[in-house]
Motif scaffolding. Structure first.
Motif, PDB file in Angstrom:
ATOM      1  N   SER A  65       0.856  -1.187   0.000  1.00  0.00           N
ATOM      2  CA  SER A  65       0.000   0.000   0.000  1.00  0.00           C
ATOM      3  C   SER A  65       0.895   1.241   0.000  1.00  0.00           C
ATOM      4  O   SER A  65       1.594   1.511   0.985  1.00  0.00           O
ATOM      5  CB  SER A  65      -0.922   0.006   1.217  1.00  0.00           C
ATOM      6  OG  SER A  65      -1.590   1.252   1.308  1.00  0.00           O
ATOM      7  N   LEU A  66       0.835   1.982  -1.075  1.00  0.00           N
ATOM      8  CA  LEU A  66       1.652   3.187  -1.177  1.00  0.00           C
ATOM      9  C   LEU A  66       1.211   4.235  -0.163  1.00  0.00           C
ATOM     10  O   LEU A  66       2.035   4.963   0.396  1.00  0.00           O
ATOM     11  CB  LEU A  66       1.560   3.737  -2.613  1.00  0.00           C
ATOM     12  CG  LEU A  66       2.609   4.769  -3.030  1.00  0.00           C
ATOM     13  CD1 LEU A  66       4.015   4.207  -2.897  1.00  0.00           C
ATOM     14  CD2 LEU A  66       2.359   5.213  -4.476  1.00  0.00           C
ATOM     15  N   ARG A  67      -0.080   4.287   0.114  1.00  0.00           N
ATOM     16  CA  ARG A  67      -0.568   5.257   1.087  1.00  0.00           C
ATOM     17  C   ARG A  67      -0.060   4.922   2.490  1.00  0.00           C
ATOM     18  O   ARG A  67       0.371   5.810   3.233  1.00  0.00           O
ATOM     19  CB  ARG A  67      -2.100   5.309   1.060  1.00  0.00           C
ATOM     20  CG  ARG A  67      -2.682   6.290   2.087  1.00  0.00           C
ATOM     21  CD  ARG A  67      -4.185   6.378   1.962  1.00  0.00           C
ATOM     22  NE  ARG A  67      -4.564   6.987   0.687  1.00  0.00           N
ATOM     23  CZ  ARG A  67      -4.594   8.295   0.457  1.00  0.00           C
ATOM     24  NH1 ARG A  67      -4.247   9.144   1.401  1.00  0.00           N
ATOM     25  NH2 ARG A  67      -4.981   8.750  -0.719  1.00  0.00           N
ATOM     26  N   ARG A  68      -0.099   3.659   2.844  1.00  0.00           N
ATOM     27  CA  ARG A  68       0.357   3.281   4.178  1.00  0.00           C
ATOM     28  C   ARG A  68       1.866   3.476   4.334  1.00  0.00           C
ATOM     29  O   ARG A  68       2.345   3.853   5.405  1.00  0.00           O
ATOM     30  CB  ARG A  68      -0.037   1.838   4.468  1.00  0.00           C
ATOM     31  CG  ARG A  68      -1.534   1.695   4.686  1.00  0.00           C
ATOM     32  CD  ARG A  68      -1.973   0.273   4.849  1.00  0.00           C
ATOM     33  NE  ARG A  68      -3.433   0.211   5.023  1.00  0.00           N
ATOM     34  CZ  ARG A  68      -4.123  -0.920   5.001  1.00  0.00           C
ATOM     35  NH1 ARG A  68      -3.503  -2.072   4.811  1.00  0.00           N
ATOM     36  NH2 ARG A  68      -5.423  -0.893   5.155  1.00  0.00           N
ATOM     37  N   LEU A  69       2.613   3.237   3.251  1.00  0.00           N
ATOM     38  CA  LEU A  69       4.040   3.546   3.303  1.00  0.00           C
ATOM     39  C   LEU A  69       4.246   5.034   3.533  1.00  0.00           C
ATOM     40  O   LEU A  69       5.128   5.440   4.302  1.00  0.00           O
ATOM     41  CB  LEU A  69       4.720   3.111   2.001  1.00  0.00           C
ATOM     42  CG  LEU A  69       5.142   1.654   1.858  1.00  0.00           C
ATOM     43  CD1 LEU A  69       5.813   1.432   0.499  1.00  0.00           C
ATOM     44  CD2 LEU A  69       6.081   1.238   2.970  1.00  0.00           C
ATOM     45  N   GLY A  70       3.450   5.853   2.840  1.00  0.00           N
ATOM     46  CA  GLY A  70       3.574   7.297   3.011  1.00  0.00           C
ATOM     47  C   GLY A  70       3.202   7.743   4.414  1.00  0.00           C
ATOM     48  O   GLY A  70       3.874   8.597   5.012  1.00  0.00           O
ATOM     49  N   GLU A  71       2.130   7.168   4.970  1.00  0.00           N
ATOM     50  CA  GLU A  71       1.729   7.532   6.323  1.00  0.00           C
ATOM     51  C   GLU A  71       2.801   7.153   7.340  1.00  0.00           C
ATOM     52  O   GLU A  71       3.095   7.891   8.282  1.00  0.00           O
ATOM     53  CB  GLU A  71       0.406   6.844   6.663  1.00  0.00           C
ATOM     54  CG  GLU A  71      -0.774   7.379   5.870  1.00  0.00           C
ATOM     55  CD  GLU A  71      -2.035   6.558   6.102  1.00  0.00           C
ATOM     56  OE1 GLU A  71      -1.920   5.478   6.730  1.00  0.00           O
ATOM     57  OE2 GLU A  71      -3.119   6.977   5.634  1.00  0.00           O
ATOM     58  N   ASN A 110       2.597  -3.185  -6.931  1.00  0.00           N
ATOM     59  CA  ASN A 110       3.486  -4.347  -6.907  1.00  0.00           C
ATOM     60  C   ASN A 110       4.920  -3.853  -6.834  1.00  0.00           C
ATOM     61  O   ASN A 110       5.434  -3.278  -7.793  1.00  0.00           O
ATOM     62  CB  ASN A 110       3.287  -5.206  -8.158  1.00  0.00           C
ATOM     63  CG  ASN A 110       1.909  -5.834  -8.205  1.00  0.00           C
ATOM     64  OD1 ASN A 110       1.440  -6.396  -7.220  1.00  0.00           O
ATOM     65  ND2 ASN A 110       1.244  -5.736  -9.346  1.00  0.00           N
ATOM     66  N   ALA A 111       5.576  -4.043  -5.699  1.00  0.00           N
ATOM     67  CA  ALA A 111       6.923  -3.509  -5.530  1.00  0.00           C
ATOM     68  C   ALA A 111       7.605  -4.211  -4.372  1.00  0.00           C
ATOM     69  O   ALA A 111       6.987  -4.994  -3.622  1.00  0.00           O
ATOM     70  CB  ALA A 111       6.875  -1.996  -5.291  1.00  0.00           C
ATOM     71  N   ASP A 112       8.882  -3.930  -4.221  1.00  0.00           N
ATOM     72  CA  ASP A 112       9.666  -4.381  -3.079  1.00  0.00           C
ATOM     73  C   ASP A 112       9.446  -3.371  -1.948  1.00  0.00           C
ATOM     74  O   ASP A 112       9.872  -2.215  -2.049  1.00  0.00           O
ATOM     75  CB  ASP A 112      11.142  -4.484  -3.462  1.00  0.00           C
ATOM     76  CG  ASP A 112      12.044  -4.731  -2.270  1.00  0.00           C
ATOM     77  OD1 ASP A 112      11.570  -5.311  -1.286  1.00  0.00           O
ATOM     78  OD2 ASP A 112      13.229  -4.338  -2.326  1.00  0.00           O
ATOM     79  N   ALA A 113       8.797  -3.808  -0.891  1.00  0.00           N
ATOM     80  CA  ALA A 113       8.399  -2.882   0.181  1.00  0.00           C
ATOM     81  C   ALA A 113       9.613  -2.229   0.830  1.00  0.00           C
ATOM     82  O   ALA A 113       9.619  -1.020   1.089  1.00  0.00           O
ATOM     83  CB  ALA A 113       7.570  -3.631   1.225  1.00  0.00           C
ATOM     84  N   HIS A 114      10.666  -3.016   1.100  1.00  0.00           N
ATOM     85  CA  HIS A 114      11.839  -2.459   1.777  1.00  0.00           C
ATOM     86  C   HIS A 114      12.528  -1.415   0.907  1.00  0.00           C
ATOM     87  O   HIS A 114      12.894  -0.321   1.376  1.00  0.00           O
ATOM     88  CB  HIS A 114      12.818  -3.577   2.138  1.00  0.00           C
ATOM     89  CG  HIS A 114      14.042  -3.087   2.834  1.00  0.00           C
ATOM     90  ND1 HIS A 114      15.204  -2.774   2.144  1.00  0.00           N
ATOM     91  CD2 HIS A 114      14.304  -2.828   4.149  1.00  0.00           C
ATOM     92  CE1 HIS A 114      16.113  -2.351   2.998  1.00  0.00           C
ATOM     93  NE2 HIS A 114      15.598  -2.382   4.231  1.00  0.00           N
TER      94      HIS A 114
END
Length: 466
Positions: A293-299, A333-337
């Motif tokens: 989730s790009l939003r959760r990464l941003g938050e 779809n991406a590498d979270a780290h």
């Protein structure tokens, strides 16, 4: 410019033109010999066909059957009696001197003539013809033979262009393959049946060079990683001892001096951390993508940097740009780290260079089937001449202020490259602030994901003094 293609085409076209000229000369020479034999036979036949009476000979020459082409062939007829007196000659023709019997080629009044003489009872007959008539017929025959070849010239040139282009296609393919590789892709080129024999030595030499470059690059990465790893623990221990000494009062001195020492210690620790991150990214191969989730990464990133932003009175927030809505959690779809490291470096860089009381927005964006984000600040920006160079490792332009190491944007660029993303830097309109944009993240849309998103949620961290 030195070009193999141009050189090949030049030599082939010149060779083809030379062969065409030689063929034309040969055909003309052969046609001239054939025309000479034909006209020699005609001269001989005319000499034998003339009647014994000179008056009748003139009438036959003018209208007799078989002699109507004599005027067109410009045949000159002369007859001498037994006393050597010229008793007959063709009308409106020059008088040639009497020659011996047989065939001769003479020049008279700068005109070359082919002459045939024959001695008959009571007279001597001489017939002649200008050489130019024979040459004209030979040229006509040669042109008649060569014009189909002339039509083939443009076809042959087009064929040469096609053959040379096809022949050099493997060179272009090899060049395109090398150009498409990044500086970190040092794997050997694959040798298969499609590689021509002539290019195999070049490919083998390139593979040997790539192997040596890969070994040198690996040794450099190993050294940097080992050095950073060995430095990290002592520096962390040193910082703990520093903080403990400050806390119990055993460390005394000028406050400004102690502050500068602590700043430089923190800078060294950050440099070691960035070197480790960069070494891991250089050694990192392709990692399997997961749904993030790009939003959760941003938050999460906004929360992690909120204290640092509040210290400088910076308004740090997460926004959405249509068609992205606050309800969309923006699965990708991406590498979270790797994505988290990229985002943290961009936010850290923006906070370092944004002045006190400034503003930084993390904006989620979408373009068709891909998502992205932008980090927009109102700091000093970057001079246009340095926008490309700031991605180089350890580069810090004259505009740079603060305690940066020149590795943050290099790490971002490396992670973006590994993920196949587009990373751009541009100054904001009006020359105030910088926008760091990352795009190309494949969207992973699902109805369930969107329904779980908290409606209207927008993260923002501000200081009380802002």
């Amino acid at each position: 410019m030195n070009s193999i293609r141009r050189r090949l085409l030049g030599w082939l076209i010149c060779g083809f033109a030379a062969a065409f000229v030689m063929a034309g000369f040969g055909i003309f020479h052969s046609a001239r010999e054939e025309a000479g034999e034909l006209f020699d036979y005609e001269l001989h036949a005319v000499a034998l066909s003339l009647p014994a009476n000179a008056t009748m000979a003139r009438e036959v020459e003018q209208s007799g059957p078989g002699f109507d082409e004599i005027a067109d062939d410009r045949i000159l007829i002369q007859i001498w009696d037994r006393d050597g007196k010229l008793v007959y000659r063709s009308q409106e023709t020059p008088v040639l001197p009497r020659q011996a019997t047989g065939f001769r080629t003479i020049e008279h009044d700068e005109v070359h003539w082919r002459v045939y003489g024959i001695a008959q009872p009571n007279r001597f007959v001489q017939v002649a013809q200008p050489i130019s008539v024979r040459d004209g017929l030979a040229l006509h025959l040669a042109l008649h033979t060569l014009w189909p070849l002339a039509l083939l010239v443009p076809v042959a040139i087009v064929l040469l262009l096609f053959v040379v282009t096809r022949g050099l296609a493997p060179v272009g393919a090899l060049s395109a393959l090398l150009a498409s590789r990044s500086a970190h892709e040092l794997e050997p080129l694959r040798l298969d049946g499609s590689v021509p024999v002539e290019l195999r030595p070049l490919v083998v030499a390139l593979n040997d060079l790539l192997d040596r470059l890969n070994a040198a690059s690996q040794a450099q990465r190993t050294f940097i990683a080992d050095a950073a790893h060995e430095l990290r623990s002592p520096l962390a221990a040193l910082k703990l001892q520093w903080q403990a000494a400050l806390h119990d009062g055993t460390l005394s001195g000028e406050p400004r001096t102690l502050e500068r020492m602590q700043t430089r210690l923190n800078r060294t620790i950050r440099l070691v951390q960035q070197l480790l991150t960069l070494a891991r990214e250089d050694a990192q191969g392709s990692t399997p993508a997961t749904v993030v989730s790009l939003r959760r990464l941003g938050e999460q990133a906004i929360g992690d940097f909120s204290l640092l932003a509040e210290e400088k009175g910076i308004d740090l927030g997460l926004e959405s740009r249509p068609p992205v809505t606050p309800e969309c959690i923006c699965n990708v779809n991406a590498d979270a780290h790797g994505l988290n490291t990229l985002l943290n470096n961009l936010l850290d860089n923006a906070i370092r260079y944004t002045p006190t009381g400034g503003k930084i927005d993390l904006v989620l964006t979408r373009s068709q089937d891909t998502l992205g984000f932008e980090v927009i600040d109102n700091g000093p920006g970057i001079p246009e001449g340095d926008l490309e160079r700031v991605l180089d490792r350890f580069f810090r332009g004259d505009h740079a202020q603060g305690t940066g190491s020149g590795l943050g944007l290099s790490i971002v660029a490396r992670i973006a490259q590994r993920h196949g993303l587009t990373f751009t830097l541009r100054n904001n309109p009006g020359g105030r602030g910088l926008t760091a944009a990352v795009s190309g993240l494949p969207a992973h849309d699902s109805a369930a994901a969107n329904t779980n998103a908290p409606a209207g949620r927008t993260a923002r961290a501000t200081s009380d003094s802002a």
